[in-house]
Design a protein around this motif. Structure first.
Motif, PDB file in Angstrom:
ATOM      1  N   VAL A  17       0.820  -1.227   0.000  1.00 44.30           N
ATOM      2  CA  VAL A  17       0.000   0.000   0.000  1.00 44.30           C
ATOM      3  C   VAL A  17       0.847   1.268   0.000  1.00 44.30           C
ATOM      4  O   VAL A  17       0.335   2.348  -0.265  1.00 44.30           O
ATOM      5  N   PRO A  43       7.261  -6.234  12.315  1.00 44.17           N
ATOM      6  CA  PRO A  43       8.077  -6.727  13.410  1.00 44.17           C
ATOM      7  C   PRO A  43       9.503  -6.242  13.231  1.00 44.17           C
ATOM      8  O   PRO A  43       9.991  -6.157  12.117  1.00 44.17           O
ATOM      9  N   TYR A 107      -3.729  -9.312  10.538  1.00 37.88           N
ATOM     10  CA  TYR A 107      -3.110 -10.505   9.919  1.00 37.88           C
ATOM     11  C   TYR A 107      -3.377 -11.779  10.712  1.00 37.88           C
ATOM     12  O   TYR A 107      -3.762 -12.797  10.131  1.00 37.88           O
ATOM     13  N   GLN A 108      -3.120 -11.721  12.042  1.00 33.92           N
ATOM     14  CA  GLN A 108      -3.319 -12.948  12.813  1.00 33.92           C
ATOM     15  C   GLN A 108      -4.806 -13.076  13.208  1.00 33.92           C
ATOM     16  O   GLN A 108      -5.392 -14.150  13.076  1.00 33.92           O
ATOM     17  N   ARG A 148       2.027  -4.319  -6.651  1.00 36.51           N
ATOM     18  CA  ARG A 148       3.136  -3.402  -6.295  1.00 36.51           C
ATOM     19  C   ARG A 148       4.219  -4.142  -5.513  1.00 36.51           C
ATOM     20  O   ARG A 148       5.406  -3.972  -5.787  1.00 36.51           O
ATOM     21  N   ASP A 156       8.274 -12.787   0.701  1.00 33.31           N
ATOM     22  CA  ASP A 156       8.481 -13.431   1.999  1.00 33.31           C
ATOM     23  C   ASP A 156       7.324 -14.380   2.323  1.00 33.31           C
ATOM     24  O   ASP A 156       6.422 -14.584   1.516  1.00 33.31           O
TER      25      ASP A 156
HETATM   26  N1  T5A Z   1       2.848  -8.742  10.085  1.00 35.95           N
HETATM   27  C1  T5A Z   1       3.389  -7.641  10.677  1.00 35.95           C
HETATM   28  C2  T5A Z   1       1.899  -9.519  10.734  1.00 35.95           C
HETATM   29  O1  T5A Z   1       1.426 -10.533  10.187  1.00 35.95           O
HETATM   30  N2  T5A Z   1       1.512  -9.174  11.986  1.00 35.95           N
HETATM   31  C3  T5A Z   1       2.039  -8.109  12.653  1.00 35.95           C
HETATM   32  O2  T5A Z   1       1.683  -7.846  13.810  1.00 35.95           O
HETATM   33  C4  T5A Z   1       3.021  -7.302  11.959  1.00 35.95           C
HETATM   34  C5  T5A Z   1       3.622  -6.118  12.649  1.00 35.95           C
HETATM   35  C6  T5A Z   1       6.198  -7.816   7.189  1.00 35.95           C
HETATM   36  C7  T5A Z   1       5.039  -8.757   7.278  1.00 35.95           C
HETATM   37  O3  T5A Z   1       4.680  -8.977   8.626  1.00 35.95           O
HETATM   38  C8  T5A Z   1       3.279  -9.116   8.734  1.00 35.95           C
HETATM   39  C9  T5A Z   1       2.735  -8.258   7.636  1.00 35.95           C
HETATM   40  C10 T5A Z   1       3.778  -8.303   6.551  1.00 35.95           C
HETATM   41  O4  T5A Z   1       3.421  -9.320   5.668  1.00 35.95           O
HETATM   42  P1  T5A Z   1       6.342  -5.324   6.345  1.00 35.95           P
HETATM   43  O5  T5A Z   1       7.637  -5.637   5.736  1.00 35.95           O
HETATM   44  O6  T5A Z   1       6.184  -4.114   7.132  1.00 35.95           O
HETATM   45  O7  T5A Z   1       5.808  -6.505   7.305  1.00 35.95           O
HETATM   46  O8  T5A Z   1       5.205  -5.298   5.307  1.00 35.95           O
HETATM   47  P2  T5A Z   1       4.999  -5.291   3.811  1.00 35.95           P
HETATM   48  O9  T5A Z   1       3.577  -4.956   3.656  1.00 35.95           O
HETATM   49  O10 T5A Z   1       5.505  -6.575   3.226  1.00 35.95           O
HETATM   50  O11 T5A Z   1       5.828  -4.119   3.245  1.00 35.95           O
HETATM   51  P3  T5A Z   1       5.723  -3.700   1.776  1.00 35.95           P
HETATM   52  O12 T5A Z   1       7.051  -3.071   1.517  1.00 35.95           O
HETATM   53  O13 T5A Z   1       5.252  -4.789   0.867  1.00 35.95           O
HETATM   54  O14 T5A Z   1       4.575  -2.679   1.703  1.00 35.95           O
HETATM   55  P4  T5A Z   1       4.554  -1.155   1.910  1.00 35.95           P
HETATM   56  O15 T5A Z   1       5.618  -0.737   2.855  1.00 35.95           O
HETATM   57  O16 T5A Z   1       3.184  -0.807   2.211  1.00 35.95           O
HETATM   58  O17 T5A Z   1       4.883  -0.597   0.447  1.00 35.95           O
HETATM   59  P5  T5A Z   1       6.146   0.201  -0.112  1.00 35.95           P
HETATM   60  O18 T5A Z   1       6.172   1.554   0.403  1.00 35.95           O
HETATM   61  O19 T5A Z   1       7.361  -0.652   0.028  1.00 35.95           O
HETATM   62  O20 T5A Z   1       5.691   0.261  -1.654  1.00 35.95           O
HETATM   63  C11 T5A Z   1       5.628  -0.906  -2.459  1.00 35.95           C
HETATM   64  C12 T5A Z   1       5.916  -0.516  -3.919  1.00 35.95           C
HETATM   65  O21 T5A Z   1       4.858   0.301  -4.394  1.00 35.95           O
HETATM   66  C13 T5A Z   1       5.365   1.558  -4.852  1.00 35.95           C
HETATM   67  C14 T5A Z   1       6.705   1.743  -4.144  1.00 35.95           C
HETATM   68  O22 T5A Z   1       7.547   2.585  -4.865  1.00 35.95           O
HETATM   69  C15 T5A Z   1       7.211   0.307  -4.081  1.00 35.95           C
HETATM   70  O23 T5A Z   1       7.792  -0.041  -5.299  1.00 35.95           O
HETATM   71  N3  T5A Z   1       4.343   2.563  -4.509  1.00 35.95           N
HETATM   72  C16 T5A Z   1       3.480   3.056  -5.416  1.00 35.95           C
HETATM   73  N4  T5A Z   1       3.320   2.831  -6.730  1.00 35.95           N
HETATM   74  C17 T5A Z   1       2.316   3.494  -7.355  1.00 35.95           C
HETATM   75  N5  T5A Z   1       1.480   4.384  -6.733  1.00 35.95           N
HETATM   76  C18 T5A Z   1       1.601   4.647  -5.412  1.00 35.95           C
HETATM   77  N6  T5A Z   1       0.762   5.492  -4.805  1.00 35.95           N
HETATM   78  C19 T5A Z   1       2.650   3.956  -4.695  1.00 35.95           C
HETATM   79  N7  T5A Z   1       3.037   3.960  -3.399  1.00 35.95           N
HETATM   80  C20 T5A Z   1       4.070   3.109  -3.300  1.00 35.95           C
END
Ligand code: T5A
Length: 213
Positions: A17, A43, A107-108, A148, A156
């Protein structure tokens, strides 16, 4: 300009997101108001928490029991709260955290089907009175978020879950936002980044107006 007390802001939402991208944007907005900011994530966020994160995300542990996953999230969180979050807030710093306990509810509680009640028991045990002051929930359709996130290699252990898992996670997040409208701001993330950030800026400006003098 400074605030009298630290504030706790979280960013939440399903994979892709834009949480990590926008954490930096929110940091910039706060620093422009003279606020001293600590950015962290879950985490993780501590050496121990980052090791727990590796366990949680690693495919070597595919099929981990849902309760193990839940307890590991809270074990990492207990350390994070004790070592980073509470000390920063006590020192008057503002904490921006990329995910916190709402992620565990979503998530959980939602995704894994554990339910909100058992997550709430652990939340009460681990951090009782500590709640985010503001939660920015970035929301978009699951397919868009996964697309995305999928641009990266090495999905992962969570990113390999099926669509219906993430639908349950998204639904749980939206239910949490409905339960606590005072704390949550839901931001549509299914738009170009500059639009998402313009909305974040509006929301933050309005929220900060009553909290910074
Ligand atoms: N988890 C975590 C649980 O199950 N329980 C819990 O209590 C907690 C704390 C790791 C995992 O742990 C789980 C959830 C997760 O699966 P994480 O690494 O924080 O947690 O999570 P992820 O969601 O995997 O992180 P992501 O990196 O996938 O998502 P983000 O941070 O939301 O996205 P971001 O900023 O990296 O952007 C993704 C891509 O989209 C582009 C960015 O440039 C990037 O390439 N992007 C856009 N593209 C187009 N338009 C827009 N508006 C964009 N915004 C970003």
């Amino acid at each position: 300009m400074t605030s009298a007390a630290g504030r706790f802001i979280t960013l939440e939402g399903i994979e892709g997101v834009g949480k990590t991208t926008n954490v930096e944007f929110v940091r910039g907005l706060l620093e422009a108001h003279g606020v001293e900011v600590v950015v962290t994530r879950e985490p993780g966020g501590t050496p121990l928490g980052e090791e727990v994160r590796e366990l949680l995300l690693d495919h070597r542990h595919d099929g981990m029991a849902a309760d193990t996953e839940l307890l590991l999230m809270f074990a990492a969180r207990a350390e994070h709260i004790a070592r980073v979050i509470r000390p920063a807030l006590a020192a008057g710093r503002w904490v921006i955290c990329d995910r916190f306990t709402d992620a565990t509810f979503a998530y959980q509680g939602g995704g894994r089907g554990i339910g909100f009640e058992r997550v709430a028991l652990l939340a009460d045990w681990v951090h009782r009175d500590l709640q985010p002051d503001l939660t920015l929930l970035l929301d978009l359709p699951v397919e868009t978020g996964l697309m995305r996130a999928g641009r990266r290699n090495n999905a992962d252990r969570f990113e390999k879950e099926k669509l219906d898992f993430f639908e349950r996670v998204r639904d749980a997040y939206l239910r949490l936002a409905l339960q606590e409208p005072q704390r949550f701001r839901v931001i549509t993330a299914d738009a170009p980044l500059k639009h998402v950030q313009a909305r974040l800026q509006e929301v933050m400006t309005e929220w900060l107006a009553t909290r910074i003098s």
